[in-house]
Motif scaffolding. Structure first.
Motif, mmCIF file in Angstrom:
data_model
loop_
_atom_site.group_PDB
_atom_site.id
_atom_site.type_symbol
_atom_site.label_atom_id
_atom_site.label_comp_id
_atom_site.label_asym_id
_atom_site.label_seq_id
_atom_site.Cartn_x
_atom_site.Cartn_y
_atom_site.Cartn_z
ATOM 1 N N LEU A 26 0.844 -1.191 0.000
ATOM 2 C CA LEU A 26 0.000 0.000 0.000
ATOM 3 C C LEU A 26 0.879 1.241 0.000
ATOM 4 N N PRO A 27 0.495 2.270 -0.753
ATOM 5 C CA PRO A 27 1.341 3.464 -0.868
ATOM 6 C C PRO A 27 1.334 4.292 0.407
ATOM 7 N N ASP A 28 2.399 5.029 0.604
ATOM 8 C CA ASP A 28 2.410 6.013 1.674
ATOM 9 C C ASP A 28 1.419 7.123 1.332
ATOM 10 N N ALA A 29 0.782 7.672 2.334
ATOM 11 C CA ALA A 29 -0.230 8.709 2.121
ATOM 12 C C ALA A 29 0.354 9.869 1.332
ATOM 13 N N GLY A 30 -0.357 10.284 0.310
ATOM 14 C CA GLY A 30 0.026 11.446 -0.478
ATOM 15 C C GLY A 30 1.163 11.229 -1.456
ATOM 16 N N SER A 31 1.608 9.996 -1.636
ATOM 17 C CA SER A 31 2.790 9.768 -2.482
ATOM 18 C C SER A 31 2.473 9.360 -3.907
ATOM 19 N N VAL A 32 1.219 9.020 -4.199
ATOM 20 C CA VAL A 32 0.896 8.457 -5.517
ATOM 21 C C VAL A 32 0.792 9.546 -6.581
ATOM 22 N N THR A 33 1.488 9.338 -7.695
ATOM 23 C CA THR A 33 1.341 10.186 -8.885
ATOM 24 C C THR A 33 1.176 9.287 -10.094
ATOM 25 N N GLN A 34 0.353 9.715 -11.036
ATOM 26 C CA GLN A 34 0.189 8.916 -12.248
ATOM 27 C C GLN A 34 1.382 9.132 -13.168
ATOM 28 N N GLU A 35 1.804 8.070 -13.811
ATOM 29 C CA GLU A 35 2.946 8.144 -14.719
ATOM 30 C C GLU A 35 2.582 8.999 -15.927
ATOM 31 N N PRO A 42 3.417 -2.531 -17.950
ATOM 32 C CA PRO A 42 3.702 -1.103 -18.061
ATOM 33 C C PRO A 42 3.563 -0.371 -16.732
ATOM 34 N N VAL A 43 4.365 0.669 -16.559
ATOM 35 C CA VAL A 43 4.287 1.515 -15.370
ATOM 36 C C VAL A 43 3.071 2.427 -15.487
ATOM 37 N N GLU A 44 2.248 2.444 -14.440
ATOM 38 C CA GLU A 44 1.047 3.280 -14.444
ATOM 39 C C GLU A 44 1.106 4.381 -13.391
ATOM 40 N N TYR A 45 1.705 4.094 -12.244
ATOM 41 C CA TYR A 45 1.820 5.082 -11.163
ATOM 42 C C TYR A 45 3.217 4.977 -10.554
ATOM 43 N N ARG A 46 3.571 6.022 -9.821
ATOM 44 C CA ARG A 46 4.768 5.985 -8.965
ATOM 45 C C ARG A 46 4.356 6.427 -7.568
ATOM 46 N N ALA A 47 5.091 5.918 -6.566
ATOM 47 C CA ALA A 47 4.742 6.209 -5.178
ATOM 48 C C ALA A 47 5.915 5.805 -4.296
ATOM 49 N N THR A 48 5.712 5.937 -3.014
ATOM 50 C CA THR A 48 6.609 5.318 -2.049
ATOM 51 C C THR A 48 5.797 4.366 -1.194
ATOM 52 N N VAL A 49 6.429 3.275 -0.802
ATOM 53 C CA VAL A 49 5.820 2.292 0.088
ATOM 54 C C VAL A 49 6.788 2.083 1.239
ATOM 55 N N GLY A 50 6.371 2.491 2.425
ATOM 56 C CA GLY A 50 7.279 2.414 3.559
ATOM 57 C C GLY A 50 8.549 3.207 3.341
ATOM 58 N N GLY A 51 8.424 4.296 2.594
ATOM 59 C CA GLY A 51 9.563 5.155 2.305
ATOM 60 C C GLY A 51 10.376 4.725 1.099
ATOM 61 N N LYS A 52 10.141 3.527 0.552
ATOM 62 C CA LYS A 52 10.867 3.065 -0.623
ATOM 63 C C LYS A 52 10.176 3.556 -1.895
ATOM 64 N N LYS A 53 10.961 4.035 -2.848
ATOM 65 C CA LYS A 53 10.395 4.458 -4.122
ATOM 66 C C LYS A 53 10.014 3.236 -4.955
ATOM 67 N N VAL A 54 8.780 3.254 -5.473
ATOM 68 C CA VAL A 54 8.295 2.144 -6.291
ATOM 69 C C VAL A 54 7.611 2.693 -7.527
ATOM 70 N N ALA A 55 7.507 1.837 -8.515
ATOM 71 C CA ALA A 55 6.623 2.065 -9.659
ATOM 72 C C ALA A 55 5.521 1.017 -9.572
ATOM 73 N N TYR A 56 4.288 1.442 -9.713
ATOM 74 C CA TYR A 56 3.171 0.504 -9.764
ATOM 75 C C TYR A 56 2.941 0.117 -11.220
ATOM 76 N N THR A 57 3.018 -1.166 -11.510
ATOM 77 C CA THR A 57 2.837 -1.659 -12.871
ATOM 78 C C THR A 57 1.535 -2.428 -12.983
ATOM 79 N N THR A 58 1.028 -2.529 -14.196
ATOM 80 C CA THR A 58 -0.230 -3.220 -14.448
ATOM 81 C C THR A 58 0.036 -4.431 -15.326
ATOM 82 N N LEU A 59 -0.269 -5.606 -14.803
ATOM 83 C CA LEU A 59 -0.050 -6.853 -15.539
ATOM 84 C C LEU A 59 -1.383 -7.556 -15.747
ATOM 85 N N ARG A 60 -1.731 -7.810 -17.004
ATOM 86 C CA ARG A 60 -2.969 -8.530 -17.309
ATOM 87 C C ARG A 60 -2.627 -9.788 -18.092
#
Length: 930
Positions: A362-371, A537-555
């Motif tokens: 789960l993302p840290d509060a306020g960290s999500v941005t769309q790619e 593909p990368v859809e969002y970026r955020a931090t999770v527990g302070g770590k930088k992540v990219a959220y990807t979508t796999l179908r």
């Protein structure tokens, strides 16, 4: 017979946004005479009878697909349409039949069904032959078109010739549309058709989900056909023959100068010299087309990041434990009051909530941005996705098709008057000009079918009938898409894959365009880019527990857009499909998420298709998980994006259930879909209530089942299933306020009259109970906000609204479907209001919300806020409730609801009255079987 002539000029839609505005009338008169192109050779009439294949329907198969079969128009025909409203032949001749059902269904009999549908028998009677064509001069295939609809009936003596004819007929009827969509699928529409905002929106919307290279497209062909043995070899041969037929028509129409006029209007051809080219089609174009259709209708799931954001908002409001309970109650994963397609109590567990979730990210509060997707000429991102103008334009075009969906009503022969099953079913693919689907009949070696196919993918009939069976589909929406949190390393464009820092792949599209004829759109260019990982593909970026992540979508269907071709080939093969079991075997080969329905003279059947991944133990499909081997799909191979999938027996399926209904509702007990809102009130209930009553009475006929569908198509779900409960609260004490009392009286009378949005008489363009409809349209969003926002708080109310929009009434342009799109009442807070109000009234509720919201659970306080919001709604004028748009004047209630065929080419059509039903639809009852 109801009229099928074009509507009056006052009913015609205005020039749509996003397509080039055509030259003014003063400059056209001189041009038209010189631009009248010769008709296609297909116009030469032949009175010989078409050879009919074995047809076991006994004249009891019908279908309809507005506005008309002909989706191509020469430049002269486009100009005449724009100036005088004239229609090319067979461009609008099914629109009147379709549009008149709301006023004619109440007195419908079996004998009158084809007053509103086409006869879908095989072949063409000799007296009804309009034209006969030997495409490309071939002797092994003939295309016969009938006088009433102009539908192509393709008969081949060789397999190659049959498929060549199918390609030729597709180009005759949809060449421009096919060209548009092969460019949409490649993210190149603006370079092809100009930089109008709608064009930008379309290519951005779809290319983000399927950012394929040419190598990717070819690899899909090789993989899909290579793994399927002899059927794969045949599919490849069929596709090549189909392409040859398309290209033969391109060459013939170019030399004969009867190609679609849009090529001139977008600068690809010169109307005077005929200079310019229309590019030939190739196999990879079919995959690009399939990626668009699959994204629209067959890719259920996703949304895990939005789910996470609303969960965090709930936990922030209520604390982790109570907030999670609140979130789950609104999510309604497995609501016991939901309408089910398989309703005998059978359980098909899928994507269930684990006892203890594992691997959540789960993302840290306020960290999500769309790619970012779009970049300007300087390389700077211009937005998180489409520009606001593009996004708005896209919302009113193909987004309506994505949201539109479909329905099905199927009754076993045990409950019909004849003893044979009856089905009324079809896909809701939106309303477009030309329509995304086209009708055809194909008869040849190993193929015998009639029905609808997506333009450019019509080597087989995709929804329709065989010799002694019919099939159809609705979008099912089960979750085949997951979101992974890939941990970044080195920089923002490298990620950890199984412990190794790995570079993302960047896929780019650079599009540029010139001003098109009289459009006024400035020349421009931009670049789209998507970063792909092994997890998609990368859809969002955020931090999770302070770590930088990219959220990807796999179908599961990513890189597998072509796989379903084998299933459709089987459905068209009379030697394969002979009974429910073989039908189910065929649709098991379709990897898109659909509900499939079947009827023959003795049996009915159902199967839910799609490659459902087997998830790791403890993974909750609702939320993002870490991109680590422990949480990957079982036996997942990133090189091919293949995995272990749930077996066919685990998919909801059934044979000879007493009846089936589907309107994108929950499939079966314990089968979790990705859709929010599968609760106590769903538009599937509109079918369930009507069909169950017919079945209980027995002796069901085709006309009775059509009536049930048509009546549900005019029902206001809110008024039928929720308003009575609201009125109970309001009337729990005498209503003394005169404004509120008058509103209650009108609403009550409307409910008593049936709660339909129906004209006073055919063509009146005025609703019966117009005031009540206006009041409810104004009241619903007000009452939902008044009921829930105080308890949820503004942030959580908004977050839940992002998961599920509050309202989708016919005229609610703010809803997910957009204006003038027909399909309504799939997305809304109907179930939440119903459960909450029943709880406040003290009535039993199964699977209720975690707390009472209306008035804090106090009946008197709830009544006060309902009356207050009702008074506010009653005071809103029609002009406020229906503010007007590019189609309608402010205050025109009928027009605000009306269905508009959204232009994807140069021809415009008249509006029709609102009805909530499939676009392509069949009515079938087979009298015998092979």
């Amino acid at each position: 017979m109801p009229p099928s002539t074009p509507r009056t000029t006052s009913d015609r839609q205005r020039t749509p946004r996003g397509f080039p505005k055509f030259l003014k009338a003063a400059s056209l008169c001189v041009l038209i005479a010189g631009l009248l192109s010769p008709l296609s050779p297909a116009a030469a009439a032949d009175t010989s009878a078409a050879a009919a294949a074995n047809d076991y329907c006994g004249g009891q198969c019908s279908d309809i697909l507005p506005p008309g079969e002909n989706g191509n128009a020469t430049l002269a025909q486009i100009l005449l349409n724009q100036v005088f409203g004239t229609q090319p032949g067979h461009a609008e001749d099914q629109l009147g039949l379709y549009g008149n059902l709301p006023s004619g269904y109440s007195t419908l009999t079996d004998a009158k069904i084809n007053d509103f549908f086409n006869d879908a028998s095989f072949g063409v009677a000799s007296g009804q032959v309009e034209s006969t064509t030997k495409p490309g001069g071939r002797t092994d295939v003939t295309i016969v078109r009938d006088k009433k609809t102009g539908v192509p009936h393709i008969t081949g003596t060789t397999r190659y010739g049959t498929e060549y004819g199918a390609g030729y007929a597709a180009a005759q009827d949809r060449l421009w549309l096919m060209d548009v969509f092969r460019h949409v699928g490649r993210g190149q529409l603006t370079s092809f058709a100009g930089g109008a905002p709608s064009n930008q929106g379309l290519e951005q919307e779809f290319w983000r989900n399927a950012p394929y290279t040419e190598a990717d497209l070819q690899a899909q062909i090789d993989e899909a056909t290579g793994r399927a043995g002899s059927r794969g070899t045949q599919a490849l041969a069929d596709a090549n023959a189909y392409i040859d037929g398309i290209n033969a028509y391109i060459d013939a129409s170019d030399s004969g100068r009867y190609f679609p006029g849009e090529y001139v209007l977008t600068g690809h051809k010169d109307s005077i010299t005929n200079a310019g080219t229309i590019d030939h089609f190739k196999l990879t174009d079919l995959v690009a087309l399939a990626s668009v259709i699959g994204s629209l209708f067959g890719s259920g799931g996703g949304g895990e990041v939005n789910n996470a954001l609303s969960l965090l908002a709930a936990q922030s409001k209520y604390g982790v434990t109570e907030g999670t309970k609140v979130w789950e109650s609104f999510r309604e994963r497995n609501d016991p009051e939901a309408a089910l397609t398989v309703h005998g109590g059978e359980s098909f567990p899928y994507a269930s909530k684990p006892d203890s979730a594992q691997g959540q990210a789960l993302p840290d509060a306020g960290s999500v941005t769309q790619e970012p997707l779009v970049y300007d000429r300087t390389g700077s991102a211009v937005g998180a996705s489409a520009t606001s103008a593009s996004a708005a334009a896209a919302k009113t075009s193909l987004t309506s098709a994505r949201r539109g969906m479909s329905n099905a009503l199927v009754v076993s022969g045990k409950h019909t008057a004849s003893g044979h099953p009856i089905a009324v079913f079809g896909p809701q693919t939106g309303y477009f000009a030309p329509q995304l689907l086209m009708l055809q009949e194909i008869q040849g070696p190993g193929i015998s079918a009639r029905g609808a196919s997506f333009a450019g993918l019509s080597m087989y009939v995709e929804l329709g009938r065989g010799q002694d069976y019919s099939w159809s589909a609705t979008t099912s929406g089960q979750d085949i898409i997951d979101t992974y949190a890939v941990e970044l390393c080195q920089d923002d464009y490298h990620y950890l894959y199984h412990g190794t820092c790995t570079a993302m792949d960047k896929v780019e599209r650079t599009n540029s365009w010139k001003p098109t004829t009289a459009d006024g759109t400035a020349a421009g260019s931009y670049r789209m880019q998507v970063y792909r990982t092994k997890y998609g593909p990368v859809e969002y970026r955020a931090t999770v527990g302070g770590k930088k992540v990219a959220y990807t979508t796999l179908r599961t269907s990513f890189m597998h857009e072509a796989d379903s071709i084998i299933g459709f080939q089987m459905l068209n093969d009379p030697d394969f499909v002979k009974n429910p079991a073989t039908f189910q075997s065929a649709v098991q080969n379709i990897n898109y998420t659909f509900n499939w329905f079947y009827a023959d003279s003795a049996h009915t059947a159902y199967y839910n298709s799609g490659d459902n991944p087997v998830r790791a133990s403890g993974v909750d499909a609702e939320f993002p998980v870490w991109a680590q081997s422990a949480y990957e799909w079982r036996n997942w191979d990133p090189a091919t994006n293949t995995a272990s999938y749930t077996p066919a027996s685990a998919h909801p399926n059934s044979v000879d259930q007493d009846y089936y209904i589907s309107w994108n509702n929950k499939q079966a007990k314990d089968y979790t879909t990705a859709s929010w809102g599968d609760g106590s009130v769903h538009r599937g209930d509109l079918l369930e209530d009507r069909v169950s009553k017919l079945v209980a009475a027995g002796g069901v006929t085709r006309s009775a089942l059509v009536k049930a569908m048509a009546d549900a198509a005019l029902a206001d779900l809110r008024a039928e299933d929720v308003l009575p409960e609201l009125l109970k609260v309001v009337n729990s004490s005498p209503v003394t306020d005169s404004t509120a009392a008058a509103a209650v009286s009108k609403l009550s009378a409307w409910v008593t009259a049936g709660a339909r949005r129906k004209e006073t008489s055919s063509g009146s363009h005025t609703y019966a109970d117009a005031d009540a409809i206006r009041i409810l349209d104004a009241w619903w969003p007000l009452l939902v906000k008044a009921e829930f926002q105080p308890g949820l708080g503004g942030d959580l109310y908004t977050a839940f609204g992002n998961n599920l929009p509050v309202d989708e009434a016919p005229s609610a342009g703010h809803g997910p479907t957009g204006s003038h799109a027909g399909s309504s009442f799939q997305y809304g807070w109907w179930s939440y209001v119903d459960k909450d109000i029943r709880a406040v009234l003290g009535e039993p509720v199964q699977g209720g919300l975690s707390q009472k919201y209306c008035g804090g659970g106090s009946l008197s306080a709830c009544r006060d806020l309902l009356i207050s919001s009702l008074k506010e709604a009653a005071g809103k004028t029609a002009a406020t409730v229906y503010p007007g748009d590019d189609q309608c004047s402010a205050g025109d209630q009928w027009c605000a609801d009306s269905i508009v065929q959204r232009t994807l080419g140069g021809i415009k059509h008249g509006k029709i009255t609102w009805q909530n039903r499939p676009t392509f639809q069949q009515v079938v009852e087979y009298t015998s079987h092979r």
